[in-house]
Design a protein around this motif. Structure first.
Motif, short mmCIF file in Angstrom:
data_model
loop_
_atom_site.label_atom_id
_atom_site.label_comp_id
_atom_site.label_asym_id
_atom_site.label_seq_id
_atom_site.Cartn_x
_atom_site.Cartn_y
_atom_site.Cartn_z
N PRO A 59 1.96 -7.31 -3.49
CA PRO A 59 2.07 -5.88 -3.85
C PRO A 59 0.89 -5.41 -4.68
CG PRO A 59 4.11 -7.07 -4.33
CD PRO A 59 3.08 -8.11 -4.02
N GLY A 60 0.44 -4.18 -4.44
CA GLY A 60 -0.56 -3.56 -5.30
C GLY A 60 0.12 -2.96 -6.53
N LYS A 61 -0.57 -2.93 -7.64
CA LYS A 61 0.04 -2.46 -8.89
C LYS A 61 0.56 -1.04 -8.76
CE LYS A 61 -0.84 -1.77 -13.83
NZ LYS A 61 -1.83 -1.90 -14.93
N HIS A 62 -0.26 -0.13 -8.25
CA HIS A 62 0.14 1.27 -8.15
C HIS A 62 0.71 1.61 -6.78
CE1 HIS A 62 -1.61 2.35 -12.03
NE2 HIS A 62 -2.59 1.52 -11.73
N GLY A 63 0.76 0.61 -5.90
CA GLY A 63 1.34 0.80 -4.58
C GLY A 63 2.74 0.22 -4.53
N ALA A 64 2.88 -0.91 -3.84
CA ALA A 64 4.21 -1.47 -3.61
C ALA A 64 4.94 -1.86 -4.90
CB ALA A 64 4.11 -2.67 -2.68
N ASN A 65 4.21 -2.34 -5.91
CA ASN A 65 4.89 -2.68 -7.15
C ASN A 65 5.49 -1.46 -7.82
OD1 ASN A 65 5.46 -4.62 -9.45
ND2 ASN A 65 4.25 -3.07 -10.50
N ARG A 66 4.88 -0.32 -7.58
CA ARG A 66 5.41 0.93 -8.15
C ARG A 66 6.53 1.51 -7.29
NH1 ARG A 66 4.11 6.23 -7.10
NH2 ARG A 66 2.28 5.61 -5.87
N THR A 67 6.33 1.50 -5.98
CA THR A 67 7.27 2.20 -5.09
C THR A 67 8.36 1.31 -4.50
OG1 THR A 67 5.90 1.81 -3.12
CG2 THR A 67 5.43 3.78 -4.42
N GLY A 68 8.06 0.00 -4.35
CA GLY A 68 9.05 -0.91 -3.78
C GLY A 68 8.93 -1.09 -2.27
N ARG A 69 7.91 -0.50 -1.64
CA ARG A 69 7.72 -0.68 -0.20
C ARG A 69 6.28 -1.12 0.07
NH1 ARG A 69 8.60 4.37 3.81
NH2 ARG A 69 6.40 4.75 3.31
N PRO A 70 6.06 -2.11 0.93
CA PRO A 70 4.71 -2.60 1.16
C PRO A 70 3.72 -1.50 1.52
CG PRO A 70 6.29 -4.06 2.20
CD PRO A 70 7.07 -2.87 1.70
N PHE A 71 2.55 -1.56 0.91
CA PHE A 71 1.43 -0.65 1.22
C PHE A 71 1.81 0.83 1.08
CE2 PHE A 71 0.34 -4.59 3.39
CZ PHE A 71 -1.00 -4.73 3.08
N GLY A 73 1.83 4.02 -1.39
CA GLY A 73 1.39 4.62 -2.63
C GLY A 73 0.00 4.20 -3.07
N ASP A 74 -0.69 3.39 -2.24
CA ASP A 74 -2.04 3.02 -2.61
C ASP A 74 -3.01 3.28 -1.45
OD1 ASP A 74 -1.49 0.93 -0.87
OD2 ASP A 74 -1.34 -0.58 -2.44
N TYR A 75 -4.28 3.08 -1.72
CA TYR A 75 -5.34 3.43 -0.76
C TYR A 75 -5.21 2.64 0.55
CZ TYR A 75 -10.15 4.79 0.51
OH TYR A 75 -11.27 5.30 1.11
N ALA A 76 -4.86 1.37 0.45
CA ALA A 76 -4.79 0.52 1.64
C ALA A 76 -3.75 1.01 2.63
CB ALA A 76 -4.48 -0.92 1.23
N GLY A 77 -2.68 1.61 2.13
CA GLY A 77 -1.59 2.03 3.00
C GLY A 77 -1.97 3.14 3.96
N VAL A 78 -2.89 3.99 3.57
CA VAL A 78 -3.28 5.11 4.44
C VAL A 78 -3.88 4.58 5.73
CG1 VAL A 78 -4.72 7.15 4.67
CG2 VAL A 78 -3.60 6.66 2.47
N LEU A 79 -4.85 3.68 5.63
CA LEU A 79 -5.47 3.12 6.83
C LEU A 79 -4.46 2.30 7.62
CD1 LEU A 79 -7.86 2.53 8.67
CD2 LEU A 79 -8.50 0.65 7.13
N LEU A 80 -3.67 1.49 6.94
CA LEU A 80 -2.71 0.65 7.65
C LEU A 80 -1.73 1.49 8.46
CD1 LEU A 80 -1.39 -2.05 8.36
CD2 LEU A 80 -0.04 -1.82 6.26
N TYR A 81 -1.09 2.45 7.82
CA TYR A 81 -0.05 3.20 8.52
C TYR A 81 -0.64 4.18 9.55
CZ TYR A 81 3.30 1.03 5.42
OH TYR A 81 4.07 0.11 4.76
N ASP A 82 -1.82 4.72 9.29
CA ASP A 82 -2.47 5.55 10.30
C ASP A 82 -2.77 4.71 11.55
OD1 ASP A 82 -2.43 7.83 8.78
OD2 ASP A 82 -4.56 7.80 8.27
#
Length: 220
Positions: A59-71, A73-82
């Motif tokens: 988990p990323g600190k401000h991503g999954a660790n904050r929200t509880g879902r992989p990728f 809330g952080d920068y990496a998730g935008v590219l992954l989910y797109d």
């Protein structure tokens, strides 16, 4: 709001998993600092009937660790989910929060390490300890005959989980391996902010990984 139910609930650690003392101490520190964050092992996300398993790092600190879902809330998730949406592996709208309409179809994200490590760098012992949960996750996804590893740590964890020795399977972007259990592993550079900003990983390079995964699925 709690994240969506795990596609592999039998493979998840408890909310207060005690197995890695350093990660537990960091978790407690962040719970005191950010009591409204998730701050717990992050569960897998996706389709329980997935044909594709995406093995992440942690988990990323401000991503999954904050929200509880992989990728999420952080920068990496935008590219992954797109990218997943482009290849028909996700539907809905990704809004960087767990209560958006995003759903994965045909794939599931299963991380190598469930808890946030300091400086995003898990120790080898922590990776090995958490591999018990990765092994359970892979076993609980019998239809996932294709795996994508995001980064070298995920590559090593996936190889070991499927019965291989990492030294015999060299990591490289778009490298492809048939593992001892018959699954096919395709490597990718991690979709981190650093890799994207430095040009180590472009959107086209990342898309090529999932295009290849679909080709491998079509041949199986």
């Amino acid at each position: 709001m709690l994240p969506a139910s795990s596609p592999v609930p039998e493979a998840e650690p408890p909310h207060d998993c005690p197995l890695c003392p350093r990660l537990v101490a960091f978790r407690e520190e962040l719970r005191a600092e950010h009591p409204d964050w998730w701050n717990a092992p992050v569960q897998a996300f996706g389709d329980p009937d997935a044909w594709l398993g995406i093995v992440g790092l942690a988990p990323g600190k401000h991503g999954a660790n904050r929200t509880g879902r992989p990728f999420t809330g952080d920068y990496a998730g935008v590219l992954l989910y797109d990218t997943l949406k482009k290849f028909g592996l996700a539907e809905g709208v990704y809004e960087e929060r767990v209560d958006d309409s995003l759903r994965l179809t045909g794939c599931a994200i299963i991380n190598s390490v469930k808890c946030l490590p300091p400086q995003n760098k898990p120790l080898p012992s922590e990776i090995e300890t958490c591999r018990s949960f990765l092994s359970l996750s892979v076993a609980a996804l019998p239809s996932a005959r294709v795996l994508v590893a995001l980064g070298q740590i995920a590559h090593g964890a996936a190889v070991r989980t499927c019965g291989g020795v990492p030294a015999r399977y060299k990591f490289g972007h778009l490298a492809e391996h048939v593992l001892p259990d018959g699954r096919v592993l395709i490597d990718s550079y991690h979709c981190s902010r650093y890799n994207q900003n430095t040009g180590r990983l472009t959107a086209e390079m990342f898309e090529a990984v999932f295009a290849r995964a679909l080709e491998v699925k079509g041949k199986s």
